[in-house]
Scaffold this motif. Structure first.
Motif, PDB file in Angstrom:
ATOM      1  N   TRP A 200       8.784   0.490   7.722  1.00  0.00           N
ATOM      2  CA  TRP A 200       9.716  -0.618   7.541  1.00  0.00           C
ATOM      3  C   TRP A 200       9.803  -0.984   6.060  1.00  0.00           C
ATOM      4  O   TRP A 200       8.960  -0.586   5.257  1.00  0.00           O
ATOM      5  N   THR A 201      10.850  -1.736   5.722  1.00  0.00           N
ATOM      6  CA  THR A 201      11.004  -2.271   4.374  1.00  0.00           C
ATOM      7  C   THR A 201      10.296  -3.613   4.296  1.00  0.00           C
ATOM      8  O   THR A 201      10.528  -4.489   5.130  1.00  0.00           O
ATOM      9  N   VAL A 202       9.433  -3.775   3.318  1.00  0.00           N
ATOM     10  CA  VAL A 202       8.614  -4.987   3.216  1.00  0.00           C
ATOM     11  C   VAL A 202       9.447  -6.140   2.661  1.00  0.00           C
ATOM     12  O   VAL A 202      10.221  -5.967   1.726  1.00  0.00           O
ATOM     13  N   ARG A 203       9.284  -7.312   3.265  1.00  0.00           N
ATOM     14  CA  ARG A 203       9.949  -8.535   2.799  1.00  0.00           C
ATOM     15  C   ARG A 203       8.904  -9.537   2.327  1.00  0.00           C
ATOM     16  O   ARG A 203       7.776  -9.557   2.819  1.00  0.00           O
ATOM     17  N   ASN A 204       9.301 -10.373   1.352  1.00  0.00           N
ATOM     18  CA  ASN A 204       8.395 -11.438   0.922  1.00  0.00           C
ATOM     19  C   ASN A 204       8.588 -12.685   1.784  1.00  0.00           C
ATOM     20  O   ASN A 204       9.380 -12.675   2.745  1.00  0.00           O
ATOM     21  N   ALA A 205       7.893 -13.764   1.437  1.00  0.00           N
ATOM     22  CA  ALA A 205       7.935 -14.973   2.261  1.00  0.00           C
ATOM     23  C   ALA A 205       9.320 -15.593   2.318  1.00  0.00           C
ATOM     24  O   ALA A 205       9.668 -16.276   3.290  1.00  0.00           O
ATOM     25  N   ALA A 206      10.149 -15.325   1.294  1.00  0.00           N
ATOM     26  CA  ALA A 206      11.504 -15.872   1.259  1.00  0.00           C
ATOM     27  C   ALA A 206      12.509 -14.998   2.004  1.00  0.00           C
ATOM     28  O   ALA A 206      13.685 -15.346   2.106  1.00  0.00           O
ATOM     29  N   GLY A 207      12.050 -13.852   2.517  1.00  0.00           N
ATOM     30  CA  GLY A 207      12.940 -12.947   3.246  1.00  0.00           C
ATOM     31  C   GLY A 207      13.628 -11.920   2.374  1.00  0.00           C
ATOM     32  O   GLY A 207      14.395 -11.093   2.869  1.00  0.00           O
ATOM     33  N   ALA A 208      13.363 -11.946   1.055  1.00  0.00           N
ATOM     34  CA  ALA A 208      13.950 -10.965   0.142  1.00  0.00           C
ATOM     35  C   ALA A 208      13.070  -9.724   0.078  1.00  0.00           C
ATOM     36  O   ALA A 208      11.942  -9.709   0.589  1.00  0.00           O
ATOM     37  N   ASP A 209      13.576  -8.677  -0.561  1.00  0.00           N
ATOM     38  CA  ASP A 209      12.795  -7.450  -0.708  1.00  0.00           C
ATOM     39  C   ASP A 209      11.511  -7.730  -1.481  1.00  0.00           C
ATOM     40  O   ASP A 209      11.521  -8.366  -2.535  1.00  0.00           O
ATOM     41  N   PHE A 210      10.411  -7.253  -0.952  1.00  0.00           N
ATOM     42  CA  PHE A 210       9.103  -7.340  -1.597  1.00  0.00           C
ATOM     43  C   PHE A 210       9.084  -6.382  -2.782  1.00  0.00           C
ATOM     44  O   PHE A 210       9.577  -5.263  -2.703  1.00  0.00           O
ATOM     45  N   SER A 211       8.529  -6.808  -3.916  1.00  0.00           N
ATOM     46  CA  SER A 211       8.482  -5.955  -5.103  1.00  0.00           C
ATOM     47  C   SER A 211       7.046  -5.750  -5.569  1.00  0.00           C
ATOM     48  O   SER A 211       6.175  -6.595  -5.347  1.00  0.00           O
ATOM     49  N   THR A 212       6.826  -4.616  -6.213  1.00  0.00           N
ATOM     50  CA  THR A 212       5.574  -4.353  -6.923  1.00  0.00           C
ATOM     51  C   THR A 212       5.944  -4.215  -8.388  1.00  0.00           C
ATOM     52  O   THR A 212       6.698  -3.318  -8.758  1.00  0.00           O
ATOM     53  N   ASP A 213       5.434  -5.128  -9.212  1.00  0.00           N
ATOM     54  CA  ASP A 213       5.940  -5.250 -10.581  1.00  0.00           C
ATOM     55  C   ASP A 213       4.838  -4.955 -11.607  1.00  0.00           C
ATOM     56  O   ASP A 213       3.920  -5.750 -11.797  1.00  0.00           O
ATOM     57  N   TYR A 214       4.969  -3.820 -12.279  1.00  0.00           N
ATOM     58  CA  TYR A 214       4.019  -3.414 -13.311  1.00  0.00           C
ATOM     59  C   TYR A 214       4.489  -3.831 -14.708  1.00  0.00           C
ATOM     60  O   TYR A 214       3.969  -3.335 -15.714  1.00  0.00           O
ATOM     61  N   SER A 215       5.447  -4.743 -14.784  1.00  0.00           N
ATOM     62  CA  SER A 215       5.988  -5.173 -16.067  1.00  0.00           C
ATOM     63  C   SER A 215       5.008  -6.069 -16.808  1.00  0.00           C
ATOM     64  O   SER A 215       4.281  -6.852 -16.199  1.00  0.00           O
ATOM     65  N   GLY A 216       5.020  -5.953 -18.134  1.00  0.00           N
ATOM     66  CA  GLY A 216       4.183  -6.806 -18.951  1.00  0.00           C
ATOM     67  C   GLY A 216       3.777  -6.140 -20.249  1.00  0.00           C
ATOM     68  O   GLY A 216       4.048  -4.952 -20.481  1.00  0.00           O
ATOM     69  N   PRO A 217       3.098  -6.882 -21.123  1.00  0.00           N
ATOM     70  CA  PRO A 217       2.599  -6.315 -22.377  1.00  0.00           C
ATOM     71  C   PRO A 217       1.528  -5.262 -22.120  1.00  0.00           C
ATOM     72  O   PRO A 217       0.827  -5.313 -21.111  1.00  0.00           O
ATOM     73  N   PHE A 218       1.389  -4.322 -23.055  1.00  0.00           N
ATOM     74  CA  PHE A 218       0.356  -3.296 -22.932  1.00  0.00           C
ATOM     75  C   PHE A 218      -0.186  -2.929 -24.305  1.00  0.00           C
ATOM     76  O   PHE A 218       0.469  -3.150 -25.343  1.00  0.00           O
ATOM     77  N   ALA A 219      -1.386  -2.378 -24.295  1.00  0.00           N
ATOM     78  CA  ALA A 219      -2.000  -1.810 -25.496  1.00  0.00           C
ATOM     79  C   ALA A 219      -2.440  -0.395 -25.174  1.00  0.00           C
ATOM     80  O   ALA A 219      -3.064  -0.155 -24.146  1.00  0.00           O
ATOM     81  N   ARG A 220      -2.116   0.545 -26.065  1.00  0.00           N
ATOM     82  CA  ARG A 220      -2.399   1.965 -25.812  1.00  0.00           C
ATOM     83  C   ARG A 220      -3.126   2.579 -27.001  1.00  0.00           C
ATOM     84  O   ARG A 220      -2.765   2.331 -28.158  1.00  0.00           O
ATOM     85  N   VAL A 221      -4.143   3.383 -26.734  1.00  0.00           N
ATOM     86  CA  VAL A 221      -4.877   4.122 -27.745  1.00  0.00           C
ATOM     87  C   VAL A 221      -4.897   5.587 -27.345  1.00  0.00           C
ATOM     88  O   VAL A 221      -5.104   5.911 -26.166  1.00  0.00           O
ATOM     89  N   GLY A 222      -4.660   6.470 -28.295  1.00  0.00           N
ATOM     90  CA  GLY A 222      -4.609   7.890 -27.955  1.00  0.00           C
ATOM     91  C   GLY A 222      -5.228   8.781 -29.021  1.00  0.00           C
ATOM     92  O   GLY A 222      -5.414   8.393 -30.174  1.00  0.00           O
ATOM     93  N   LEU A 223      -5.528  10.003 -28.599  1.00  0.00           N
ATOM     94  CA  LEU A 223      -6.043  11.046 -29.480  1.00  0.00           C
ATOM     95  C   LEU A 223      -5.154  12.277 -29.402  1.00  0.00           C
ATOM     96  O   LEU A 223      -4.579  12.549 -28.339  1.00  0.00           O
TER      97      LEU A 223
END
Length: 223
Positions: A200-223
């Motif tokens: 099924w499609t997941v809904r939130n408490a308001a009845g809208a589509d449930f989202s998974t949100d990975y948005s936000g600031p990040f810090a990255r270090v690499g070699l």
């Protein structure tokens, strides 16, 4: 792998021909810290904690606000102050309270990136980058409450965009160090769930589509 190859083709076509006079390819590994929005996921955490408090337990499930990640990048550095490439990162997002509930929201992030460089000394550079791609989730929610037990798989995908500012330095001809700070938009706006052969499609408490949100600031270090 096909996703990364397609993204590399797109960013390569965007580079002017004269910028390809001299090319230095490189391969890197990354580690990162990311902040997440996770509004709907954390609303679910609040509902779980209300149920846990009603059962008499004193502990609670923590909100998912951040996570660590790791991955790799393949880039082409041109004689013009320009770098293009593709990248992959594994994002982690987990919380829970054993044995009551476990929320696992790992995701795979694929992107193509374009960076402008400004030289810093003989071996370093300041980099302004943008990236675009897709984020794909394959997680699981396990619940065990009085009179109720369910293991649910959750999946979904959505667009990914990044903007970041970083620097790099070539410590040796074949070895360099990079670091960057930026912001990522990576929201999965429709999540599918499956449990006991039913999907099924997941809904939130308001009845809208449930989202998974990975948005936000990040810090990255690499070699």
């Amino acid at each position: 792998m096909r996703t990364l190859a397609f993204l590399l083709l797109i960013v390569t076509l965007a580079v002017p021909t004269r910028a390809m006079a001299r090319i230095r390819p490189w391969v890197g590994i990354d580690g990162m810290w990311s902040s997440y929005a996770m509004k709907d996921v954390n609303a679910l955490v609040h509902e779980l904690n209300a149920g846990i408090a009603g059962s008499g337990l004193s502990s609670s499930v923590d909100e998912i606000k951040y996570g660590l990640g790791f991955g790799g990048r393949l880039g082409l550095e041109f004689s013009a102050p320009l770098t293009i490439g593709v990248g992959y990162e594994r994002l982690t997002a987990t919380s829970g309270l054993s044995p009551v509930a476990t929320l696992e929201n790992p995701a795979n992030a694929y992107c193509g990136f374009l960076e402008g460089r400004m030289p810093l000394g003989k071996t370093g550079s300041l980099r302004l980058g943008v990236a675009g791609g897709v984020v794909s989730e394959a997680g699981q929610y396990d619940f065990t409450m009085p009179g109720f037990s369910q293991d649910t798989k959750v999946t979904g995908s959505g667009p990914l965009y990044e903007i970041y500012l970083g620097s790099s330095a070539w410590a040796l001809p074949r070895f360099g160090i990079t670091g960057s700070l930026g912001y990522r938009h990576a929201r999965i706006g429709e999540v599918k769930a499956e449990a006991e052969g039913i999907s099924w499609t997941v809904r939130n408490a308001a009845g809208a589509d449930f989202s998974t949100d990975y948005s936000g600031p990040f810090a990255r270090v690499g070699l």
